[in-house]
Scaffold this motif. Structure first.
Motif, PDB file in Angstrom:
ATOM      1  N   ARG A  80       1.062  -0.341  -0.488  1.00 31.45           N
ATOM      2  CA  ARG A  80       0.328  -0.144   0.162  1.00 31.45           C
ATOM      3  C   ARG A  80       0.917   0.994   0.078  1.00 31.45           C
ATOM      4  O   ARG A  80       0.500   2.107  -0.624  1.00 31.45           O
ATOM      5  N   TRP A  81       2.316   1.186   0.697  1.00 33.13           N
ATOM      6  CA  TRP A  81       3.049   2.608   0.860  1.00 33.13           C
ATOM      7  C   TRP A  81       3.757   2.731  -0.347  1.00 33.13           C
ATOM      8  O   TRP A  81       3.565   3.236  -0.998  1.00 33.13           O
ATOM      9  N   PHE A  82       3.936   1.589  -0.815  1.00 30.22           N
ATOM     10  CA  PHE A  82       4.918   1.620  -2.221  1.00 30.22           C
ATOM     11  C   PHE A  82       4.133   2.858  -3.377  1.00 30.22           C
ATOM     12  O   PHE A  82       4.210   3.832  -4.233  1.00 30.22           O
ATOM     13  N   ALA A  83       2.760   1.648  -3.472  1.00 31.98           N
ATOM     14  CA  ALA A  83       2.197   1.924  -4.119  1.00 31.98           C
ATOM     15  C   ALA A  83       1.476   3.593  -4.538  1.00 31.98           C
ATOM     16  O   ALA A  83       1.092   4.384  -4.948  1.00 31.98           O
ATOM     17  N   ARG A  84       1.720   4.256  -2.590  1.00 33.01           N
ATOM     18  CA  ARG A  84       0.793   5.636  -2.368  1.00 33.01           C
ATOM     19  C   ARG A  84       1.611   6.242  -2.664  1.00 33.01           C
ATOM     20  O   ARG A  84       1.953   7.342  -4.102  1.00 33.01           O
ATOM     21  N   ILE A  85       3.558   5.765  -3.122  1.00 32.23           N
ATOM     22  CA  ILE A  85       4.670   7.045  -3.556  1.00 32.23           C
ATOM     23  C   ILE A  85       4.291   6.970  -4.768  1.00 32.23           C
ATOM     24  O   ILE A  85       4.584   8.212  -5.386  1.00 32.23           O
ATOM     25  N   MET A  86       4.099   6.098  -5.806  1.00 35.49           N
ATOM     26  CA  MET A  86       4.754   5.890  -7.332  1.00 35.49           C
ATOM     27  C   MET A  86       3.256   6.430  -7.596  1.00 35.49           C
ATOM     28  O   MET A  86       3.353   7.260  -8.870  1.00 35.49           O
ATOM     29  N   ILE A  87       1.596   6.536  -6.995  1.00 38.52           N
ATOM     30  CA  ILE A  87       1.508   6.897  -7.898  1.00 38.52           C
ATOM     31  C   ILE A  87       1.185   8.906  -7.487  1.00 38.52           C
ATOM     32  O   ILE A  87       1.323   9.354  -8.536  1.00 38.52           O
ATOM     33  N   SER A  88       1.207   8.746  -6.311  1.00 40.23           N
ATOM     34  CA  SER A  88       1.347  10.357  -6.370  1.00 40.23           C
ATOM     35  C   SER A  88       2.840  11.314  -6.650  1.00 40.23           C
ATOM     36  O   SER A  88       2.425  12.420  -7.254  1.00 40.23           O
ATOM     37  N   TRP A  89       4.028  10.602  -6.776  1.00 41.86           N
ATOM     38  CA  TRP A  89       5.029  11.297  -7.685  1.00 41.86           C
ATOM     39  C   TRP A  89       4.981  11.203  -9.200  1.00 41.86           C
ATOM     40  O   TRP A  89       5.385  11.471  -9.972  1.00 41.86           O
ATOM     41  N   GLY A  90       3.974  10.037 -10.164  1.00 40.14           N
ATOM     42  CA  GLY A  90       3.650  10.188 -11.058  1.00 40.14           C
ATOM     43  C   GLY A  90       3.428  11.957 -11.090  1.00 40.14           C
ATOM     44  O   GLY A  90       3.604  11.498 -12.486  1.00 40.14           O
ATOM     45  N   LEU A  91       1.389  11.792 -10.669  1.00 39.32           N
ATOM     46  CA  LEU A  91       0.960  12.826 -11.086  1.00 39.32           C
ATOM     47  C   LEU A  91       1.954  14.165 -11.006  1.00 39.32           C
ATOM     48  O   LEU A  91       1.646  14.616 -11.496  1.00 39.32           O
ATOM     49  N   VAL A  92       2.535  13.996  -9.421  1.00 36.57           N
ATOM     50  CA  VAL A  92       3.211  15.172  -9.576  1.00 36.57           C
ATOM     51  C   VAL A  92       4.130  15.369 -10.781  1.00 36.57           C
ATOM     52  O   VAL A  92       4.389  16.774 -11.636  1.00 36.57           O
ATOM     53  N   THR A  93       4.588  14.201 -11.401  1.00 38.17           N
ATOM     54  CA  THR A  93       5.588  14.629 -12.633  1.00 38.17           C
ATOM     55  C   THR A  93       5.006  14.675 -13.364  1.00 38.17           C
ATOM     56  O   THR A  93       5.435  15.519 -14.807  1.00 38.17           O
ATOM     57  N   ILE A  94       3.314  13.985 -14.314  1.00 39.52           N
ATOM     58  CA  ILE A  94       2.573  15.000 -15.135  1.00 39.52           C
ATOM     59  C   ILE A  94       2.469  16.575 -15.247  1.00 39.52           C
ATOM     60  O   ILE A  94       2.211  17.006 -16.123  1.00 39.52           O
ATOM     61  N   ALA A  95       2.319  16.701 -13.594  1.00 36.77           N
ATOM     62  CA  ALA A  95       1.739  18.622 -13.554  1.00 36.77           C
ATOM     63  C   ALA A  95       3.118  19.077 -13.688  1.00 36.77           C
ATOM     64  O   ALA A  95       2.561  20.389 -13.998  1.00 36.77           O
ATOM     65  N   LEU A  96       4.236  18.457 -13.528  1.00 31.38           N
ATOM     66  CA  LEU A  96       5.050  19.580 -13.901  1.00 31.38           C
ATOM     67  C   LEU A  96       5.700  19.777 -15.905  1.00 31.38           C
ATOM     68  O   LEU A  96       5.595  20.398 -15.817  1.00 31.38           O
ATOM     69  N   ALA A  97       4.704  19.107 -16.618  1.00 32.72           N
ATOM     70  CA  ALA A  97       4.328  19.461 -17.891  1.00 32.72           C
ATOM     71  C   ALA A  97       4.147  20.539 -17.964  1.00 32.72           C
ATOM     72  O   ALA A  97       4.023  21.266 -18.921  1.00 32.72           O
ATOM     73  N   PHE A  98       2.990  21.147 -17.436  1.00 33.81           N
ATOM     74  CA  PHE A  98       2.409  22.225 -17.390  1.00 33.81           C
ATOM     75  C   PHE A  98       2.880  23.086 -16.599  1.00 33.81           C
ATOM     76  O   PHE A  98       2.099  24.262 -16.504  1.00 33.81           O
ATOM     77  N   THR A  99       4.208  23.195 -15.788  1.00 31.42           N
ATOM     78  CA  THR A  99       4.662  24.970 -15.511  1.00 31.42           C
ATOM     79  C   THR A  99       4.658  25.686 -16.394  1.00 31.42           C
ATOM     80  O   THR A  99       5.128  25.337 -17.348  1.00 31.42           O
ATOM     81  N   GLN A 100       3.672  26.626 -15.559  1.00 31.76           N
ATOM     82  CA  GLN A 100       4.022  27.579 -16.319  1.00 31.76           C
ATOM     83  C   GLN A 100       5.187  28.462 -16.096  1.00 31.76           C
ATOM     84  O   GLN A 100       4.970  29.641 -16.699  1.00 31.76           O
ATOM     85  N   ASN A 101       5.129  28.758 -14.502  1.00 38.29           N
ATOM     86  CA  ASN A 101       6.604  30.075 -14.244  1.00 38.29           C
ATOM     87  C   ASN A 101       7.559  29.891 -13.075  1.00 38.29           C
ATOM     88  O   ASN A 101       7.659  28.359 -13.156  1.00 38.29           O
ATOM     89  N   ALA A 102       8.530  29.737 -13.099  1.00 38.15           N
ATOM     90  CA  ALA A 102       9.752  29.545 -12.061  1.00 38.15           C
ATOM     91  C   ALA A 102       9.124  28.858 -10.637  1.00 38.15           C
ATOM     92  O   ALA A 102       9.464  27.814 -10.066  1.00 38.15           O
ATOM     93  N   THR A 103       7.591  29.787 -10.107  1.00 42.43           N
ATOM     94  CA  THR A 103       7.685  29.823  -8.742  1.00 42.43           C
ATOM     95  C   THR A 103       6.850  28.079  -9.088  1.00 42.43           C
ATOM     96  O   THR A 103       6.572  27.538  -7.954  1.00 42.43           O
ATOM     97  N   MET A 104       5.681  27.844  -9.783  1.00 46.55           N
ATOM     98  CA  MET A 104       5.579  26.694 -10.029  1.00 46.55           C
ATOM     99  C   MET A 104       6.126  25.451  -9.536  1.00 46.55           C
ATOM    100  O   MET A 104       6.201  24.562  -9.371  1.00 46.55           O
ATOM    101  N   PHE A 105       6.947  25.804 -10.621  1.00 41.44           N
ATOM    102  CA  PHE A 105       8.129  24.831 -10.934  1.00 41.44           C
ATOM    103  C   PHE A 105       9.366  24.257  -9.459  1.00 41.44           C
ATOM    104  O   PHE A 105       9.318  22.860  -9.217  1.00 41.44           O
ATOM    105  N   TYR A 106       9.220  25.434  -9.244  1.00 47.92           N
ATOM    106  CA  TYR A 106       9.930  25.066  -7.770  1.00 47.92           C
ATOM    107  C   TYR A 106       8.751  24.673  -6.843  1.00 47.92           C
ATOM    108  O   TYR A 106       9.137  23.626  -6.572  1.00 47.92           O
TER     109      TYR A 106
END
Length: 439
Positions: A80-106
């Motif tokens: 359960r915990w490794f699944a939580r880790i994998m899914i959450s970091w995958g979603l954040v990585t996808i979100a990085l594709a929509f970075t608009q500015n330096a603050t959002m990147f940080y």
């Protein structure tokens, strides 16, 4: 009657390819920023230093949540915990594709560190539940080979994705994050159903095999209960703190080199795709070293040289990469340096299991890794700062070399402070091996 070699082989084939695949995905998601940087710096109108600061915020989030994450793993179970880790970091990585500015990147890089925290030390802790001590070091080496393969696979993928610039209206750097984030989410869902939390719950083991393994681990852990720390108490264990101090230089050099290597190769005047394929070479050499060095360490009682010698060789090659004029020789020395940085780490990681078990092992291993990985924060700030200050892609290598050499010296010094050489602290654990030795 249980065959030890057959049982260990069964567990190895069940766990290690899957855990290695998860680590491969994790490492690609962590390092994809080194290729995205080649376009993001201009796209977000950032300096090299400002981008390096944003990239390094990953390690601050990682540091904050590393120990709590590993304790949650010990409480809720690996699946359960490794699944939580994998899914959450995958979603954040996808979100990085929509970075608009330096603050959002940080912000997103910080959140990525929070999401991934606990995975590597979690696997180290998991190995203590599944493998007798004579096998753990080799298993750590086998697991870490996938980080080298991740760099080897991630490099051509990163370079090729950059060349998709404009496809479907997405920039190349946006493709880098999209294409590397989705596999993490899928792998997280698979983890829930595939990974067994403990040998006792494993359906692929017979009752007799479970009893044999439980008895073997119980005998090895006998006598540790009185001296073992529990939970957060391990964080103030002087031996944990000393081990963390030793470890800092290794990830500092590793992240500094892997973060900067695509930029150095780009200076050779090659395309993004060719850059990616050239970057396969050092990581294939690292993979070989991660297998060969622990295997060699397993055949001798004196483990210390197998930690410090690769570090010193790596530091020397980092310096030589600056001093030679030929691009081919520069790259060759960087390949050897990469092998030196990684090769001794499996031997190093087997040492703490000598005095850590249970929740104390979960917290202690996480503490060593989290403090050590602050080296990544330092590397991704200092390396670009040196580049901006000097205009050189190679002078940062002197800084990395000094830190790596210091790590090697600290392993020797701390071993003496603890009253024993590192190899004496963890006899036979340092690289385990598949020799089938009995304790």
């Amino acid at each position: 009657m249980v065959s030890e070699s057959r049982l260990i082989s069964k567990i190895t084939w069940r766990l290690m390819p899957f855990l290695g695949l998860l680590y491969l995905i994790a490492y690609i998601d962590r390092q994809n920023v080194s290729f995205a940087k080649l376009q993001m710096v201009d796209a977000l109108h950032m300096s090299e230093y400002a981008f390096g600061l944003g990239a390094s915020l990953f390690f601050i989030g990682y540091f904050i949540f590393e120990v709590p994450s590993n304790l949650f793993l010990e409480r809720f179970g690996a699946s359960r915990w490794f699944a939580r880790i994998m899914i959450s970091w995958g979603l954040v990585t996808i979100a990085l594709a929509f970075t608009q500015n330096a603050t959002m990147f940080y912000i997103l890089r910080f959140l990525l560190g929070l999401a991934e925290a606990g995975f590597f030390p979690g696997v180290l802790y998991l190995l203590t539940l599944w493998f007798p001590k004579d096998y753990r070091g080799r298993m750590v080496g086998l697991f870490m080979i996938f980080s080298a393969l991740a760099n080897a696979v991630g490099a051509p993928i990163g370079g090729s994705l950059l060349d998709l610039d404009g496809l479907l209206g997405l920039a190349g750097w946006e493709w880098v994050f999209m294409a590397t984030g989705i596999p993490a989410v899928i792998a997280g869902i698979v983890t829930i159903f595939y990974l067994d939390d403990t040998p006792e719950k494993a359906k692929f083991l017979s009752d007799e095999e479970k009893r044999w393994l439980a008895d073997r681990l119980a005998k090895e852990n006998a006598g540790m209960e009185k001296q073992a720390d529990n939970g957060f108490k391990a964080l103030v264990n002087p031996r944990v703190l000393l081990m963390a101090l030793c470890y800092v230089g290794f990830p500092l050099a590793a992240y500094g080199l892997s973060y900067w290597l695509p930029t150095i190769v780009k200076g050779f005047g090659v395309s993004n795709t060719v850059n990616g394929f050239i970057n396969v070479i050092p990581w294939l050499i690292v993979a070989i070293a991660l297998w060969a060095v622990p295997a060699a360490a397993d055949r001798t009682e004196n483990k210390t040289p197998y930690i410090v010698a690769p570090a010193f060789i790596g530091a020397a090659c980092l310096c030589l990469s600056v001093l030679v004029g030929s691009p081919i020789l520069q790259f060759a020395f960087l390949c050897i340096a990469a092998a030196g940085i990684f090769a001794g780490q499996p031997v190093f990681w087997s040492l703490p299991s000598r005095f850590l078990k249970g929740a104390g092992a979960a917290a202690g291993l996480a503490a060593i890794n989290s403090v050590g990985n602050l080296g990544g924060f330092v590397a991704q700030n200092v390396v670009p700062w040196i580049k901006d200050a000097t205009g050189s892609n190679f002078l940062p290598m002197f800084f990395l070399a000094a830190c790596l050499a210091a790590a090697g010296l600290l392993v020797i010094i701390v071993g003496r402070i603890m009253g024993r050489e590192p190899d004496k602290v963890a006899p036979t654990v340092a690289s385990g091996g598949m020799s089938g030795r009995h304790s």
